[in-house]
Scaffold this active site. Sequence first.
Site, PDB file in Angstrom:
ATOM      1  CG  HIS A   1      -0.486  -0.456   2.436  1.00 37.82           C
ATOM      2  ND1 HIS A   1       0.816   0.467   3.190  1.00 37.82           N
ATOM      3  CD2 HIS A   1      -0.716  -1.207   3.305  1.00 37.82           C
ATOM      4  CE1 HIS A   1       0.956  -0.156   4.233  1.00 37.82           C
ATOM      5  NE2 HIS A   1      -0.059  -1.230   4.475  1.00 37.82           N
TER       6      HIS A   1
HETATM    7  P1  TYD Z   1      -2.247  -3.748   7.559  1.00 43.17           P
HETATM    8  O1  TYD Z   1      -2.303  -2.401   6.711  1.00 43.17           O
HETATM    9  O2  TYD Z   1      -2.909  -4.926   6.387  1.00 43.17           O
HETATM   10  O3  TYD Z   1      -0.829  -4.277   7.887  1.00 43.17           O
HETATM   11  P2  TYD Z   1       0.555  -4.247   6.782  1.00 43.17           P
HETATM   12  O4  TYD Z   1       0.098  -3.332   5.893  1.00 43.17           O
HETATM   13  O5  TYD Z   1       1.941  -3.546   7.783  1.00 43.17           O
HETATM   14  O6  TYD Z   1       0.700  -5.705   6.628  1.00 43.17           O
HETATM   15  O7  TYD Z   1      -3.140  -3.768   9.076  1.00 43.17           O
HETATM   16  C1  TYD Z   1      -3.340  -5.263   9.344  1.00 43.17           C
HETATM   17  C2  TYD Z   1      -4.322  -5.076  10.406  1.00 43.17           C
HETATM   18  O8  TYD Z   1      -4.389  -3.844  11.431  1.00 43.17           O
HETATM   19  C3  TYD Z   1      -5.746  -4.309   9.727  1.00 43.17           C
HETATM   20  O9  TYD Z   1      -7.154  -4.778  10.040  1.00 43.17           O
HETATM   21  C4  TYD Z   1      -5.720  -2.853  10.214  1.00 43.17           C
HETATM   22  C5  TYD Z   1      -5.070  -2.908  11.508  1.00 43.17           C
HETATM   23  N1  TYD Z   1      -4.359  -1.715  11.712  1.00 43.17           N
HETATM   24  C6  TYD Z   1      -4.881  -0.731  12.780  1.00 43.17           C
HETATM   25  O10 TYD Z   1      -5.808  -1.029  13.482  1.00 43.17           O
HETATM   26  N2  TYD Z   1      -3.992   0.224  12.943  1.00 43.17           N
HETATM   27  C7  TYD Z   1      -2.907   0.484  12.352  1.00 43.17           C
HETATM   28  O11 TYD Z   1      -1.932   1.515  12.812  1.00 43.17           O
HETATM   29  C8  TYD Z   1      -2.363  -0.186  11.409  1.00 43.17           C
HETATM   30  C9  TYD Z   1      -0.927  -0.302  10.870  1.00 43.17           C
HETATM   31  C10 TYD Z   1      -3.114  -1.449  11.213  1.00 43.17           C
END
Ligand code: TYD
Length: 138
Positions: free
Chosen positions: A52
């Site tokens: 992302h």
């Molecule tokens: P995600 O953005 O998919 O993590 P990455 O890109 O690092 O692999 O996030 C995973 C889950 O955590 C998703 O349900 C959203 C939640 N989340 C939060 O609640 N707060 C945050 O600051 C982040 C980064 C994720």
Amino acid sequence: METIQYKKLKFPQHGDSRGHLVVVEGGKDVPFDIKRMFYIYGSDKGVVRGRHANRKSEFVLINVKGTSKVKIDTGKKVEVVSLDHPHEGIYLSRMVWKEMYDFSEDAVLLVLSNEHYDPEEYIRDYEQFLYEVNQKDV
Ligand code: TYD
């Protein structure tokens, strides 16, 4: 003027005979005030995280334990950076596509950000990212 899109960082170490201590201060060792931190662990070697870009959030990634790699895509240039020292990190500006992968079994990836979490400012579609990042160049 070209703005910095990503930059490797080294943090002050205060190790002595008792062990290591690394300091990361907002506005000093990272180029923003820290509003959020989260950490990622238990990701298998084949897992790709991230995928992302963010319209508002900037990040600093630090592998405080173990190793991982981050692929940084500015829309014009792609670079892979290894995160393999607890006193080193990588700064990522907004509007940079990132993918974290190749996690070692013991990896703990610490992430600092200048913004609170807001899912609306995440761009999770690569074509949309390219569209928006190229718009900004016009
Ligand atoms: P995600 O953005 O998919 O993590 P990455 O890109 O690092 O692999 O996030 C995973 C889950 O955590 C998703 O349900 C959203 C939640 N989340 C939060 O609640 N707060 C945050 O600051 C982040 C980064 C994720």
